[in-house]
Design an enzyme around this catalytic site. Structure first.
Site, PDB file in Angstrom:
ATOM      1  CD  GLN A 155      -2.930   1.029   2.696  1.00 48.21           C
ATOM      2  OE1 GLN A 155      -3.630   0.167   2.487  1.00 48.21           O
ATOM      3  NE2 GLN A 155      -2.616   1.554   3.431  1.00 48.21           N
ATOM      4  CD  GLU A 199      -2.334   7.590   3.053  1.00 51.61           C
ATOM      5  OE1 GLU A 199      -1.036   7.068   2.793  1.00 51.61           O
ATOM      6  OE2 GLU A 199      -3.161   6.842   3.921  1.00 51.61           O
ATOM      7  CG  ASP A 235       0.718   0.370   5.788  1.00 52.27           C
ATOM      8  OD1 ASP A 235       0.473  -0.938   5.955  1.00 52.27           O
ATOM      9  OD2 ASP A 235      -0.544   1.311   5.947  1.00 52.27           O
ATOM     10  CD  GLU A 280       0.740   1.140   9.227  1.00 48.71           C
ATOM     11  OE1 GLU A 280       1.723   2.203   8.986  1.00 48.71           O
ATOM     12  OE2 GLU A 280      -0.382   1.502   8.792  1.00 48.71           O
ATOM     13  CG  ASP A 306      -3.069   0.852  10.584  1.00 45.86           C
ATOM     14  OD1 ASP A 306      -4.097   1.110  11.234  1.00 45.86           O
ATOM     15  OD2 ASP A 306      -3.068   1.174   9.124  1.00 45.86           O
ATOM     16  CE  LYS A 331      -4.577   4.419  10.066  1.00 41.35           C
ATOM     17  NZ  LYS A 331      -4.915   3.263   9.236  1.00 41.35           N
ATOM     18  NE  ARG A 360      -7.787   5.437   8.859  1.00 43.22           N
ATOM     19  CZ  ARG A 360      -8.424   4.570   9.253  1.00 43.22           C
ATOM     20  NH1 ARG A 360      -9.222   4.435  10.443  1.00 43.22           N
ATOM     21  NH2 ARG A 360      -8.601   3.096   8.496  1.00 43.22           N
ATOM     22  CB  SER A 361      -6.699   6.687   2.689  1.00 40.79           C
ATOM     23  OG  SER A 361      -7.654   5.870   3.026  1.00 40.79           O
ATOM     24  CE  LYS A 382       1.537   5.381   7.278  1.00 43.07           C
ATOM     25  NZ  LYS A 382       0.350   4.432   7.214  1.00 43.07           N
TER      26      LYS A 382
END
Ligand code: PEP
Ligand code: MG
Length: 412
Positions: A155, A199, A235, A280, A306, A331, A360-361, A382
């Site tokens: 990702q 992102e 990630d 991650e 995560d 998060k 978050r995305s 992040k």
């Protein structure tokens, strides 16, 4: 001290163009806390539900019908506000009111309290008297659930300027690598369109290893040595590849499958070959023992949960018992309320689990997360490298560099 005088909301859009909720909490009729909730694309199985029946409008209706439960509470009373939310929804995952609502109400209340007291938000969230900047870590190349067909299965390839002594330098270095990577990609593939994922990382048609090689090359072109001035992170978001029926990780785009053992080797090879500082979700969200293998093998790398830990103090406790990670993503919207997330942070601190506060995305242009990262003594923040909704968080760090209470960079 200031009491909540009104609480209102509206439907807005996040950076992916999906509907979300924004909440205004006012204290004493004038101190406005305003928060717009983000949302994920690669969502952990055990995260808080964003909205009841996926409808932001239902969360909005609930807060409008129940605003009296909050009016009159101290805006700084995070526990009291959390309890008022829990009186509306006693489920474990906020399925009745939506985690996005819990997120927005609790952070907006704290922002209102911070304005009423004349203190910055990070100070309102913490009783400490001195603070450090988390290292910004951001997506330079995206694939998986954040980018389209042909991009890597993994990702996110991330950059972190681990050698930087100041927040200004750390941000500037990440930006330079992101920019250099574009040139490297253009040289490699004349059909590269400069397309970016959710992102802000470049989204080229490349398989995983080539994407990592090229990312490393961008760092080297700038004269950086991996592991010194900068490090890469990944990630893997491996739950996206995990196929429960086959009991294998299926890499559709690259055209291979990994058994659980092969997945551990796959991740370990990448960590070693590219000298990663950060890995991650290298295995899927329920593979606690497999994560423990990686954590034992790489004590000096942030082996991070995560989807594995979903900002849940109970799941983190399980991960700690099985030694599954040495770091965890925070998060707030995975947990639901900010109170839940701060409880998670205190379990992490008590057990030497390093925190990485994360976006978050699908984001808003808010920047409270930068304060949350500082207040929770996160080692990293992040939040991406470019894109208005990502830059908003980085720019807030730059504003905060004018503040006397924050001195220097965190120790990773
Ligand atoms: C992530 O997986 O770390 C991430 C930020 O993506 P999303 O918000 O889609 O879960
Ligand atoms: Mg992740």
């Amino acid at each position: 001290m200031s009491k909540i005088s009104s609480i209102e909301g509206r439907i807005l859009y996040n950076s992916r163009g999906s509907k979300t909720i924004e909440i205004d909490v006012k204290s004493e009729g004038k101190f406005l806390g305003r928060v717009c909730a983000p949302s994920g694309a690669s969502v952990g199985k055990y995260e808080a539900v964003s909205f009841p029946n996926e409808k932001p409008e239902e969360s909005l209706r609930i807060i409008q019908e129940n605003s009296q439960k909050f009016i009159g509470l101290e805006s700084s009373d995070l526990k009291g506000i959390h309890d008022a939310l829990k009186s509306l929804d006693n489920s474990t995952n906020y399925s009745k009111i939506g985690g996005a609502l819990a997120f927005a109400v609790t952070i907006a209340a704290m922002e209102s309290a911070s304005k009423a007291s004349g203190q910055p938000l990070f100070k309102t969230l913490s009783s400490e008297s001195s603070f450090k900047f988390p290292f910004p870590i951001g997506n330079i190349l995206g694939g998986g659930a954040h980018a389209g067909p042909g991009t890597p299965d993994i990702q996110e390839i991330l950059i972190c300027a681990i050698g930087s002594k100041t927040i200004e330098d750390a941000i500037e270095t990440n930006l330079a690598v992101h920019k250099e990577l574009r040139s490297v990609l253009e040289n490699e593939d004349s059909s590269f369109t400069n397309g970016r994922g959710d992102e802000g990382g470049w989204a080229p048609k490349l398989e995983n290893q080539k994407a990592l090689e090229i990312s490393a090359k961008a760092c080297e072109n700038l004269g950086f040595t991996l592991g010194k001035e900068v490090s890469l992170g990944v990630d893997f978001a491996s739950s996206t590849q995990w196929n429960e029926e086959k009991q294998k990780y299926v890499y559709d785009r690259s055209g291979f499958e990994n058994s659980t053992g092969e997945q551990i080797d796959f991740a370990a090879n990448i960590i070693e070959k590219y000298k990663l500082i950060y890995a991650e979700d290298a295995v899927h969200e329920e593979a606690f023992e497999d994560m423990a293998e990686l954590t034992a093998k790489f004590p000096n790398i942030l082996i991070t949960g995560d989807d594995l830990t979903v900002t849940s103090k109970n799941i983190l406790t399980k991960a700690i018992d099985s030694k599954s990670c040495n770091a965890a993503i925070l998060k707030v919207n995975q947990a639901g309320s900010l109170y839940d997330a701060l409880e998670f942070a205190s379990v992490a601190h008590q057990n030497n689990i390093k925190l990485i506060t994360s976006h978050r995305s699908g984001e808003s242009t808010d920047s409270q997360i930068s304060h949350i990262g500082i207040a929770t003594k996160s080692k990293m923040l992040k939040v991406g490298v470019v894109g208005g909704e990502r830059i908003a968080k980085l720019n807030e760090l730059l504003r905060l560099s004018e503040h006397d209470l924050i001195r220097g960079m965190a120790e990773i």
